[in-house]
Design an enzyme around this catalytic site. Structure first.
Site, PDB file in Angstrom:
ATOM      1  CD  GLU A  28      -1.589  -2.298   1.939  1.00 38.77           C
ATOM      2  OE1 GLU A  28      -2.484  -3.015   2.432  1.00 38.77           O
ATOM      3  OE2 GLU A  28      -0.368  -2.585   2.022  1.00 38.77           O
ATOM      4  CB  CYS A  60      -0.448  -3.435   8.585  1.00 39.50           C
ATOM      5  SG  CYS A  60       0.680  -2.185   7.928  1.00 39.50           S
ATOM      6  CB  CYS A  63      -0.770   0.454   5.314  1.00 37.37           C
ATOM      7  SG  CYS A  63       0.781  -0.275   4.766  1.00 37.37           S
TER       8      CYS A  63
END
Length: 225
Positions: A28, A60, A63
């Protein structure tokens, strides 16, 4: 891991991360860099997937925080028991810290049927629920409208009201719609919306602006203050 993101112009940006035991950026974050390098504006949607049959994978915490700060209106594809779905990034991090100096450019989403009315200034307000918007310049995104897609505008005010107390004057309705019809329409658009729920009346103009001016307001709106 691979990731893809779409910007307001409809361009798709793709990237992969390269795993190494010393660590590295998630897919990402790599796609955020790829989009920035391509001159993309605010991102509309983003998704990430893993190899070896892992399929769609939600971001996560790191991100998610980066997405919230840099693209606070992005929708994230996440897996659910009923299949993939899109969620606003703030729904994945409801009580997190919001970085006030991120200076993120905002997106306000509209149904494509409103493009002409907004472009000609016949429609200058909208009623929203659970959709934080701050007074500041923004990109008005007309979803699923490949012919027009966006307008540049400015959110000029945000007023907070209870749904059951809304009047036609407050919502700036034209003569063809009653406040009761508006309330019924909102409850249909937002399933489960109670009559005593708080909603926001958002007024706007179609014009350009400096996205830097909305950083403080955006932080307050996203944090719920």
């Amino acid at each position: 891991m691979a990731a893809a993101a779409m910007d307001t112009a409809g361009r798709i940006h793709e990237a992969v991360n390269v795993y190494h035991f010393t660590g590295g950026a998630c897919a990402e974050l790599v796609v955020l860099g790829a989009a920035a390098a391509a001159g993309a504006g605010p991102l509309v949607t983003i998704a990430a997937a893993g190899d070896q049959g892992r399929g769609l994978i939600p971001p996560c915490g790191r991100c998610g925080q980066a997405l919230l700060d840099l693209h606070p209106d992005v929708f994230v594809a996440v897996p659910t028991g009923a299949g993939p779905t899109l969620r606003p990034i703030r729904k994945l991090l409801p009580d997190t810290y919001f970085f006030p100096d991120a200076a993120a450019h905002r997106i306000v989403r509209f149904h494509k049927r409103y493009y002409e009315a907004i472009a000609t200034a016949r429609k200058t307000s909208t009623v929203r629920y659970d959709d934080p918007i701050a007074p500041c310049p923004a990109t008005f995104l007309f979803e699923d409208d490949d012919a027009h897609r966006t307008l540049n505008g400015t959110v000029t005010s945000v007023e907070h009201h209870r749904l059951d107390g809304l009047t036609a004057a407050q919502t700036r309705l034209d003569g063809g719609t009653s406040s009761d019809e508006l309330k019924t329409g909102l409850q249909s658009h937002y399933p489960g919306l109670s009559s005593d729920a708080g909603v926001e009346i958002v007024t706007f103009t179609v014009e350009g602006g400096d996205p830097q001016s909305c950083r403080e307001g955006a932080g307050r709106q996203l944090s719920g203050n």
